[in-house]
Write a protein that holds these residues in place. Structure first.
Motif, short mmCIF file in Angstrom:
data_model
loop_
_atom_site.label_atom_id
_atom_site.label_comp_id
_atom_site.label_asym_id
_atom_site.label_seq_id
_atom_site.Cartn_x
_atom_site.Cartn_y
_atom_site.Cartn_z
N GLU A 289 0.84 -1.19 0.00
CA GLU A 289 0.00 0.00 0.00
C GLU A 289 0.87 1.25 0.00
OE1 GLU A 289 -2.95 0.12 3.03
OE2 GLU A 289 -3.76 2.02 2.32
N ARG A 290 0.53 2.18 -0.88
CA ARG A 290 1.31 3.41 -0.98
C ARG A 290 0.38 4.59 -1.17
NH1 ARG A 290 6.03 2.24 -4.41
NH2 ARG A 290 5.79 4.34 -5.23
N ALA A 291 0.87 5.81 -0.88
CA ALA A 291 0.08 7.00 -1.16
C ALA A 291 0.83 7.94 -2.09
CB ALA A 291 -0.26 7.71 0.15
N ILE A 292 2.08 7.61 -2.36
CA ILE A 292 2.86 8.43 -3.29
C ILE A 292 3.42 7.51 -4.37
CG2 ILE A 292 4.87 9.94 -3.57
CD1 ILE A 292 4.51 10.79 -0.69
N PHE A 293 3.21 7.90 -5.62
CA PHE A 293 3.67 7.05 -6.72
C PHE A 293 4.52 7.87 -7.66
CE2 PHE A 293 -0.20 5.21 -5.14
CZ PHE A 293 0.07 3.84 -5.13
N ASP A 294 5.43 7.18 -8.33
CA ASP A 294 6.18 7.86 -9.37
C ASP A 294 5.32 7.89 -10.62
OD1 ASP A 294 8.65 8.54 -8.19
OD2 ASP A 294 9.16 6.40 -8.15
N GLU A 312 -27.52 -8.40 -7.93
CA GLU A 312 -27.24 -8.77 -9.32
C GLU A 312 -26.60 -7.61 -10.08
OE1 GLU A 312 -28.03 -11.75 -10.58
OE2 GLU A 312 -29.26 -12.57 -8.93
N ASP A 313 -25.66 -7.97 -10.93
CA ASP A 313 -25.16 -7.05 -11.95
C ASP A 313 -24.71 -5.67 -11.43
OD1 ASP A 313 -24.47 -6.53 -14.50
OD2 ASP A 313 -26.48 -5.91 -15.14
N PRO A 314 -23.82 -5.64 -10.42
CA PRO A 314 -23.35 -4.33 -9.94
C PRO A 314 -22.27 -3.75 -10.87
CG PRO A 314 -22.24 -6.05 -8.76
CD PRO A 314 -23.14 -6.75 -9.75
N VAL A 315 -22.12 -2.45 -10.81
CA VAL A 315 -21.09 -1.77 -11.59
C VAL A 315 -20.13 -1.07 -10.63
CG1 VAL A 315 -20.61 0.03 -13.30
CG2 VAL A 315 -22.66 -1.40 -13.53
N PHE A 316 -18.83 -1.36 -10.75
CA PHE A 316 -17.82 -0.68 -9.93
C PHE A 316 -17.12 0.36 -10.78
CE2 PHE A 316 -18.48 -4.48 -7.51
CZ PHE A 316 -18.25 -4.12 -6.19
N GLY A 317 -16.83 1.51 -10.18
CA GLY A 317 -16.18 2.56 -10.96
C GLY A 317 -15.16 3.32 -10.13
N ILE A 318 -14.27 3.99 -10.83
CA ILE A 318 -13.30 4.86 -10.16
C ILE A 318 -13.22 6.18 -10.91
CG2 ILE A 318 -11.84 2.97 -9.30
CD1 ILE A 318 -10.21 4.82 -11.91
N GLY A 319 -12.74 7.22 -10.22
CA GLY A 319 -12.50 8.51 -10.87
C GLY A 319 -11.23 9.11 -10.28
N LEU A 320 -10.41 9.70 -11.12
CA LEU A 320 -9.19 10.34 -10.64
C LEU A 320 -9.31 11.84 -10.86
CD1 LEU A 320 -6.58 7.93 -12.27
CD2 LEU A 320 -7.42 7.91 -9.92
N PHE A 321 -9.08 12.60 -9.82
CA PHE A 321 -9.21 14.06 -9.89
C PHE A 321 -7.92 14.71 -9.43
CE2 PHE A 321 -13.37 12.33 -9.55
CZ PHE A 321 -14.18 13.15 -10.30
N ARG A 322 -7.55 15.78 -10.11
CA ARG A 322 -6.43 16.56 -9.60
C ARG A 322 -6.96 17.36 -8.41
NH1 ARG A 322 -3.60 19.80 -14.27
NH2 ARG A 322 -5.16 21.35 -13.72
N LEU A 359 0.92 13.55 -14.24
CA LEU A 359 2.06 14.39 -13.89
C LEU A 359 2.12 14.58 -12.38
CD1 LEU A 359 2.28 17.12 -16.62
CD2 LEU A 359 2.88 14.72 -16.66
N ALA A 360 3.23 15.13 -11.92
CA ALA A 360 3.43 15.32 -10.49
C ALA A 360 2.34 16.21 -9.91
CB ALA A 360 4.80 15.95 -10.25
N GLY A 361 1.86 15.86 -8.73
CA GLY A 361 0.84 16.67 -8.09
C GLY A 361 0.07 15.85 -7.07
N GLU A 362 -0.94 16.49 -6.50
CA GLU A 362 -1.78 15.78 -5.55
C GLU A 362 -3.10 15.44 -6.21
OE1 GLU A 362 -2.34 16.98 -1.64
OE2 GLU A 362 -0.25 17.58 -1.32
N PHE A 386 -3.91 10.78 -3.03
CA PHE A 386 -2.58 10.26 -3.30
C PHE A 386 -1.79 11.32 -4.04
CE2 PHE A 386 -2.91 9.27 -7.86
CZ PHE A 386 -4.28 9.33 -8.06
N ALA A 387 -0.50 11.10 -4.12
CA ALA A 387 0.35 12.08 -4.79
C ALA A 387 1.17 11.38 -5.84
CB ALA A 387 1.25 12.77 -3.77
N VAL A 388 1.48 12.11 -6.89
CA VAL A 388 2.35 11.58 -7.92
C VAL A 388 3.59 12.46 -7.95
CG1 VAL A 388 2.64 11.16 -10.39
CG2 VAL A 388 0.45 10.65 -9.27
N ARG A 389 4.69 11.78 -8.10
CA ARG A 389 5.96 12.46 -8.02
C ARG A 389 6.66 12.28 -9.36
NH1 ARG A 389 9.40 9.59 -3.65
NH2 ARG A 389 9.00 7.98 -5.17
N SER A 390 7.37 13.30 -9.79
CA SER A 390 8.06 13.17 -11.07
C SER A 390 9.28 14.07 -11.09
CB SER A 390 7.11 13.55 -12.21
OG SER A 390 7.82 13.64 -13.40
N GLU A 391 10.32 13.57 -11.72
CA GLU A 391 11.54 14.36 -11.85
C GLU A 391 11.47 15.23 -13.09
OE1 GLU A 391 14.63 13.77 -9.75
OE2 GLU A 391 12.88 13.22 -8.57
#
Lengths: 408, 262
Positions: A289-294, A312-322, A359-362, A386-391
């Motif tokens: 488990e992590r909260a910061i990814f490259d 019956e027939d459930p739908v799972f979803g995700i959304g990513l937001f800056r 890209l890098a950010g939260e 979560f946060a994304v890190r980038s050089e």
């Protein structure tokens, strides 16, 4: 003034201790005056070292970035350099006129007009009336407040207020400019404008001390970086080297903090809970488990659920937001053509991405389970961070996997 | 940082435009939003004078000729004194947000309170003149001595204000006690009555109260049109300088921690 070799800011063995004085040991009026007010040895109750033995020299004409976690002593150091606070031990010498952008518009009076406040604020920053009059048009022009300058500042938006504060503060034309985190506020275009003005000040050969949590800005602006940690100077030198060392150090601490936030938030959740999301984890390639990814790293979003009765027939979803609310991606099992015939009891569903090219950010993560007709079972809206890190210093939202080819 | 009176004075002079701007702000602020606006700076002392004139013509057996003019002569500089002190005592504490963020000589804050109330006093002088004309009191050349009294009172007040405002940062009780002390001082000082009215056994009060010769002098040169009592005034002049020095000493001793305490 352009003498080389003479540091613009020379800090030697600087320590600052905060104290709360107690009235213990003071029982008579005479004691009150002799010991309490005028005496050099006061009775300290709690003490706390905000800075310890910091030695640092900033050469003239350079820009130095000051980084470190909250409470590491950055602001204290800034206030000591300006002279607002006095050192407990050690010394500071500053070569030339100093101006500090600690809080924009400090000293503005809401009832007064922009014009009156420019004069008042300018005077507080040490400008004479004649100097302010000379630069008045320039100040108002920079702040883009020509039409509103004779309206009381209480009618200003916070952006207008900041612009005026910044415009007055940089009009001082200091030899040494101290900037405390102010560029984190205001809208994008104002920030750019401030950065341009800071660049101009740099080009004029002034010395700048820049405090910020925005490491990419620090790296872009600064010639050198100093890293403070719990009041001591951990490292000072080349921006890249110091920032890398700092990042390596804070990663572990940040991971813990971000995960704590994830656990603590319980709001922004609705649904009938016929299927309940019992946990959401973000995992790396090794299943940890992590909260910061490259940027570009494989990521697994694991949704644990429980359904007390067969659904019956459930739908799972995700959304990513800056963190500013921009949706970067959203999908669900239905859209992706995956059918889960039914759920019953406990189980997990995984969203597996071979590379998270953000890209890098939260960022914030939504997870949801609903019926195909969108009848909500359980919605978790922006509940996970979560946060994304980038050089890499590219810009935009995502980084498509790519390469450049030179075809000559 | 350099301390000592000369350095402090240089700092104040360097920031003179700020002092002016703050005094103007103070004056504008005080009456902004009220219908009568600046008229209040005249109206307030007049109403106060009316109250005292009424009360005292009822209760006092001593009949002073032109009592309203008599009272007003002393009341105006008293208002400068008492309002100046009350406004400045908390000035460093309430200036906290500034002190924490901007570097400027802190002594400016109490000074501005003294100066803005001085400005009010000076602006009310034409009203006093009007009362003199109506009451038939003629001014003599001694009235030209007024600036000297103003300077003495200014120095004395500034010293006091620096001491009180500095100590008040650490001991907020000062602010609370001051109001009562001022009321007591008001009645102990010959403002509503001439010094000659004080019974002999209480005359010692006149000698221990440094304000007594000052207010006597105001009336001497304006109302009575004669020379002031020099010894008392010279004594107060010396005392003022001592108090001013003590004020700067106290402030310089305490100022280093202001930004942490306010």
């Amino acid at each position: 003034m352009t003498e080389t070799g003479v540091p613009a800011i020379q800090i030697q063995d600087l320590s600052k201790q905060y104290r709360r004085y107690s009235m213990a040991g003071i029982s008579t009026i005479k004691d009150l005056f002799v010991k309490g007010f005028l005496g050099r040895e006061r009775v300290a109750r709690d003490t706390f070292w905000a800075l310890r033995n910091v030695t640092l020299a900033v050469p003239e004409g350079r820009t130095i970035g000051l980084i470190g976690p909250n409470g590491s002593g950055k602001s204290t150091l800034l206030k000591l350099i300006t002279g607002i606070l006095k050192p407990t031990a050690g010394s500071i010498s500053v070569n030339g006129r100093i101006s500090a952008l600690i809080e924009l518009g400090a000293g503005f009076h809401p009832e007064f007009t922009g014009r009156e406040n420019v004069y008042l604020n300018g005077a507080m920053l040490g400008m004479s009336k004649a100097e302010i009059s000379d630069r008045f048009d320039e100040i108002v022009g920079f702040a883009e407040l020509e039409e509103f300058i004779d309206a009381p500042v209480k009618t200003y938006s916070s952006g207008m207020y900041m612009r005026l504060g910044f415009a007055v503060a940089v009009a001082v034309e200091p030899d040494v400019l101290l900037v405390d985190e102010i560029l984190a506020v205001g809208d994008e275009s104002f920030q750019h404008k401030c950065l341009r003005r800071i660049n101009e000040i740099q080009n004029r050969g002034r010395t700048i001390l820049f405090v910020s949590h925005d490491l990419s800005k620090v790296e872009k602006l600064c010639h050198m970086v100093a890293w403070l940690d719990h009041g001591t100077l951990r490292m000072a030198g080349e921006p890249q080297a110091v920032i890398d060392a700092y990042l390596a150090d804070v990663d572990r601490a940040d991971e813990r903090a971000l995960r704590a936030v994830n656990k603590a938030t319980e709001h922004q959740r609705w649904g009938t809970r016929e299927v309940e999301i019992t946990g959401v984890r973000m995992l790396d390639a090794r299943g940890e488990e992590r909260a910061i990814f490259d940027s570009g790293e494989p990521v697994v979003i694991e949704i644990a659920y429980r359904a007390d009765r067969r659904v019956e027939d459930p739908v799972f979803g995700i959304g990513l937001f800056r963190s500013d609310g921009l949706q970067c991606y959203g999908s669900n099992t239905d859209i992706d053509g995956v059918t889960l015939p039914y759920v019953e009891g406990e189980g997990t569903v995984r969203f597996v991405a071979d590379g998270l090219d953000l890209l890098a950010g939260e960022y914030l993560l939504d997870c949801a389970v609903h019926r195909r007709d969108h009848h909500p079972y359980d919605y978790h809206v922006r509940l996970y961070r979560f946060a994304v890190r980038s050089e890499i210093k590219d810009s935009g939202v995502f980084r498509p996997a790519h390469r450049w080819e030179d075809r000559r | 940082m350099a301390s000592g009176v000369p350095a402090t004075l240089r700092e104040i002079i360097r920031f003179r435009d700020l002092v002016t701007a703050l005094v103007v702000r103070e004056l504008k602020m005080r009456y902004r939003g009220s219908v009568l606006g600046f008229v209040w700076s005249f109206l307030n002392p007049l109403l106060l004078m009316l109250v005292y004139a009424l009360v005292f013509s009822f209760f006092s057996r001593h009949q002073i000729e032109n009592y309203t003019v008599f009272v007003l002569t002393g009341l105006l500089p008293w208002l400068w004194f008492s309002l100046g002190l009350s406004h400045s005592v908390g000035s460093i504490v309430s200036g906290g947000p500034l002190i924490k963020k901007i570097v400027f000589p802190v002594e400016i804050l109490p000074l501005v309170a003294v100066l803005s109330n001085l400005a009010n006093y000076l602006l009310s002088l034409p009203i006093l003149l009007l009362f003199y004309l109506v009451g038939g009191v003629t001014l003599t050349a001694w009235a030209l001595f007024l600036p000297v009294l103003v300077v003495v009172q200014f120095v004395f007040m500034t010293g006091l204000c620096l001491i009180l405002a500095s100590i008040n940062v650490y001991l907020k009780d000062v602010e609370q006690v001051l109001g009562n002390v001022l009321t007591l001082t008001f009645f102990l000082t010959p403002i509503l009555y001439p010094a000659s009215l004080i019974p002999d056994r209480f005359r010692v009060l006149l000698y221990v109260n440094p304000l007594a010769p000052l207010f006597e002098a105001y009336r001497n040169i304006l109302f009575e049109g004669r020379a002031p009592a020099w010894e008392g005034l010279a004594g107060l002049g010396l005392l003022s300088l001592v108090v001013l020095a003590a004020g700067f000493f106290t402030l310089n001793r305490l100022r280093d921690a202001f930004a942490e305490e306010v």
